[in-house]
Each structure stands twice: as structure tokens, then as C-alpha cells.
Write a protein that holds these residues in place. Structure first.
Motif, PDB file in Angstrom:
ATOM      1  N   ALA A 217       0.846  -1.187   0.000  1.00  0.00           N
ATOM      2  CA  ALA A 217       0.000   0.000   0.000  1.00  0.00           C
ATOM      3  C   ALA A 217       0.881   1.237   0.000  1.00  0.00           C
ATOM      4  O   ALA A 217       2.048   1.182   0.392  1.00  0.00           O
ATOM      5  CB  ALA A 217      -0.915   0.021   1.222  1.00  0.00           C
ATOM      6  N   ARG A 218       0.291   2.316  -0.452  1.00  0.00           N
ATOM      7  CA  ARG A 218       0.904   3.641  -0.341  1.00  0.00           C
ATOM      8  C   ARG A 218       0.091   4.387   0.708  1.00  0.00           C
ATOM      9  O   ARG A 218      -1.144   4.317   0.710  1.00  0.00           O
ATOM     10  CB  ARG A 218       0.833   4.376  -1.681  1.00  0.00           C
ATOM     11  N   ILE A 219       0.778   5.102   1.591  1.00  0.00           N
ATOM     12  CA  ILE A 219       0.086   5.929   2.580  1.00  0.00           C
ATOM     13  C   ILE A 219       0.545   7.369   2.382  1.00  0.00           C
ATOM     14  O   ILE A 219       1.739   7.655   2.426  1.00  0.00           O
ATOM     15  CB  ILE A 219       0.378   5.498   4.027  1.00  0.00           C
ATOM     16  N   ASP A 220      -0.405   8.248   2.131  1.00  0.00           N
ATOM     17  CA  ASP A 220      -0.145   9.681   2.002  1.00  0.00           C
ATOM     18  C   ASP A 220      -0.615  10.373   3.271  1.00  0.00           C
ATOM     19  O   ASP A 220      -1.683  10.060   3.805  1.00  0.00           O
ATOM     20  CB  ASP A 220      -0.903  10.258   0.804  1.00  0.00           C
ATOM     21  N   PHE A 221       0.198  11.321   3.735  1.00  0.00           N
ATOM     22  CA  PHE A 221      -0.114  12.062   4.953  1.00  0.00           C
ATOM     23  C   PHE A 221      -0.053  13.559   4.675  1.00  0.00           C
ATOM     24  O   PHE A 221       0.935  14.051   4.132  1.00  0.00           O
ATOM     25  CB  PHE A 221       0.929  11.794   6.043  1.00  0.00           C
ATOM     26  N   ALA A 222      -1.087  14.280   5.106  1.00  0.00           N
ATOM     27  CA  ALA A 222      -1.022  15.738   5.164  1.00  0.00           C
ATOM     28  C   ALA A 222      -0.143  16.086   6.375  1.00  0.00           C
ATOM     29  O   ALA A 222       0.127  15.216   7.213  1.00  0.00           O
ATOM     30  CB  ALA A 222      -2.432  16.308   5.358  1.00  0.00           C
ATOM     31  N   PRO A 223       0.325  17.329   6.495  1.00  0.00           N
ATOM     32  CA  PRO A 223       1.064  17.698   7.707  1.00  0.00           C
ATOM     33  C   PRO A 223       0.248  17.352   8.961  1.00  0.00           C
ATOM     34  O   PRO A 223      -0.928  17.678   9.047  1.00  0.00           O
ATOM     35  CB  PRO A 223       1.257  19.206   7.557  1.00  0.00           C
ATOM     36  N   TRP A 224       0.854  16.637   9.876  1.00  0.00           N
ATOM     37  CA  TRP A 224       0.266  16.157  11.128  1.00  0.00           C
ATOM     38  C   TRP A 224      -0.879  15.169  10.928  1.00  0.00           C
ATOM     39  O   TRP A 224      -1.616  14.871  11.863  1.00  0.00           O
ATOM     40  CB  TRP A 224      -0.119  17.317  12.052  1.00  0.00           C
ATOM     41  N   GLY A 225      -1.013  14.658   9.713  1.00  0.00           N
ATOM     42  CA  GLY A 225      -2.012  13.620   9.456  1.00  0.00           C
ATOM     43  C   GLY A 225      -1.600  12.308  10.113  1.00  0.00           C
ATOM     44  O   GLY A 225      -0.413  12.060  10.338  1.00  0.00           O
TER      45      GLY A 225
ATOM     46  N   ALA B 181       4.612   7.036   2.596  1.00  0.00           N
ATOM     47  CA  ALA B 181       5.227   5.767   2.980  1.00  0.00           C
ATOM     48  C   ALA B 181       4.708   4.680   2.049  1.00  0.00           C
ATOM     49  O   ALA B 181       3.572   4.749   1.569  1.00  0.00           O
ATOM     50  CB  ALA B 181       4.901   5.415   4.426  1.00  0.00           C
ATOM     51  N   ILE B 182       5.539   3.697   1.817  1.00  0.00           N
ATOM     52  CA  ILE B 182       5.134   2.486   1.101  1.00  0.00           C
ATOM     53  C   ILE B 182       5.247   1.345   2.099  1.00  0.00           C
ATOM     54  O   ILE B 182       6.245   1.243   2.823  1.00  0.00           O
ATOM     55  CB  ILE B 182       6.047   2.210  -0.123  1.00  0.00           C
ATOM     56  N   VAL B 183       4.210   0.512   2.156  1.00  0.00           N
ATOM     57  CA  VAL B 183       4.237  -0.625   3.060  1.00  0.00           C
ATOM     58  C   VAL B 183       4.091  -1.926   2.292  1.00  0.00           C
ATOM     59  O   VAL B 183       3.422  -1.979   1.267  1.00  0.00           O
ATOM     60  CB  VAL B 183       3.145  -0.527   4.159  1.00  0.00           C
TER      61      VAL B 183
END
Length: 182
Positions: free
Chosen positions: A61-69, A134-136
């Protein structure tokens, strides 16, 4: 009439009918929409998205985070997870099992790798100033995911609020307020 054979609950295609697209997924280069309550988006590549993964024991999976997400506390009942930071600065952690319930956590930088053991509650949080990625990898073609808050406060029908109030040692009104968000 063709008989559909299921393996692990997913159709197993006749080998004569298999095509390259059964083993292909496109889209991990695209940023997920993080405009939500938790500020993250997971783009899974499991057997549900990529049929060729069936019986292979892996997914990603790919995980995208906004700042402080955050990727809220959750567990994968059928998989160990390995995470690699592609961009940004991500705090990660997991909690060991009862009775210790020890928090193991670390702040990761680009290129760092961290493991979450199978079945343990874990989380990620962007602690940098920009977006993070991140990639998991997961040790199952169908790892499952149980997000703790969703499972506890969003169960249908509801887990009785007096039971949750006692379990979390809070007033029933607090439980009602949290349940209303799910």
C-alpha cells in the motif's frame, strides 16, 4: 457453464485465461486525497485490487499524509507490515500485547524502514512540516485492517454505551459523543 473456483475467498482464474492485467496495478504514483478527518489516505494493492496476488502471500500500500495527518491505531489480523518512508518525517509505533502494553515507537526519516508485528495495534503520524509518503509491504494477499476507533465506536449495532463507558472509565455521555462521530 464454467465453474468458478475460489481460493482464499477469491476467484482463481483458469490458467489459460490469465492475462498480464491480472498481475498489474497502476496508481501508486498518484497522491491520495488527505482531505479527511485523519489527514491521510491509504491506497491498497491487495488481492481485491490485483487478482494475481491470490495465494502469493504478499500485498502493499501507499500511505499519504497531510502535515500532522495520522494513520489511526489499527491492526492487520493476517499480516506483518514493513514500512518505508519515501518522503517526509513519520512517527510510527506499535503496542505490545497484554499485560505489558508497551509502546514501541520511533521517528523515521526518508529511507528508514520499520516493522509492525502481525496483529499488534500500530499507528503512523506525519511529524514533518510538509506532506509525507510511505510504502508498506504486507505478508498476506488479504491482510485485513481493523481500525480501533471505527471498530469500537462505529460498530453496527452499537456496542452498549454503558459497557464502553466502563471499559474506558469515562461517563456514558463521552461515549455517546464519540459514537456520534462514527
Amino acid at each position: 457453464m464454467e465453474t468458478v473456483v475460489l481460493v482464499n475467498g477469491f476467484a482463481c482464474k483458469d490458467a489459460k485465461l490469465v492475462q498480464a492485467n491480472d498481475f498489474f496495478f497502476s496508481g501508486l504514483h498518484l497522491m491520495g486525497n488527505t482531505s479527511n478527518a485523519v489527514g491521510s489516505r491509504v491506497t491498497p494493492v491487495t488481492v481485491a485490487q490485483l487478482p494475481g496476488l491470490n495465494t502469493l502471500g504478499i500485498s502493499m500500500a501507499r500511505i499519504d499524509f497531510a502535515p500532522w495527518g495520522i494513520n489511526p491505531p489499527h491492526t492487520h489480523p493476517r499480516a506483518t507490515e514493513i514500512l518505508t518512508v519515501i518522503e517526509g518525517c513519520i512517527q510510527v509505533g506499535f503496542v505490545t500485547s497484554n499485560p505489558e502494553n508497551h509502546l514501541i515507537n520511533k521517528v523515521l526519516q526518508k529511507g528508514d524502514v520499520f516493522i509492525f508485528p502481525k496483529g499488534l495495534i500500530h499507528f503512523q503520524r506525519n511529524v514533518g512540516h510538509g506532506n509525507a509518503i510511505a510504502i508498506v509491504g504486507l505478508s498476506s494477499q488479504n491482510p485485513g485492517v481493523i481500525t480501533v476507533a471505527n471498530a469500537v465506536f462505529g460498530a453496527k449495532p452499537d456496542i452498549p454505551n454503558d459497557l464502553l463507558a466502563k471499559a474506558f472509565q469515562v461517563d456514558v455521555k463521552v461515549v455517546d459523543q464519540i459514537q456520534s462521530k462514527f
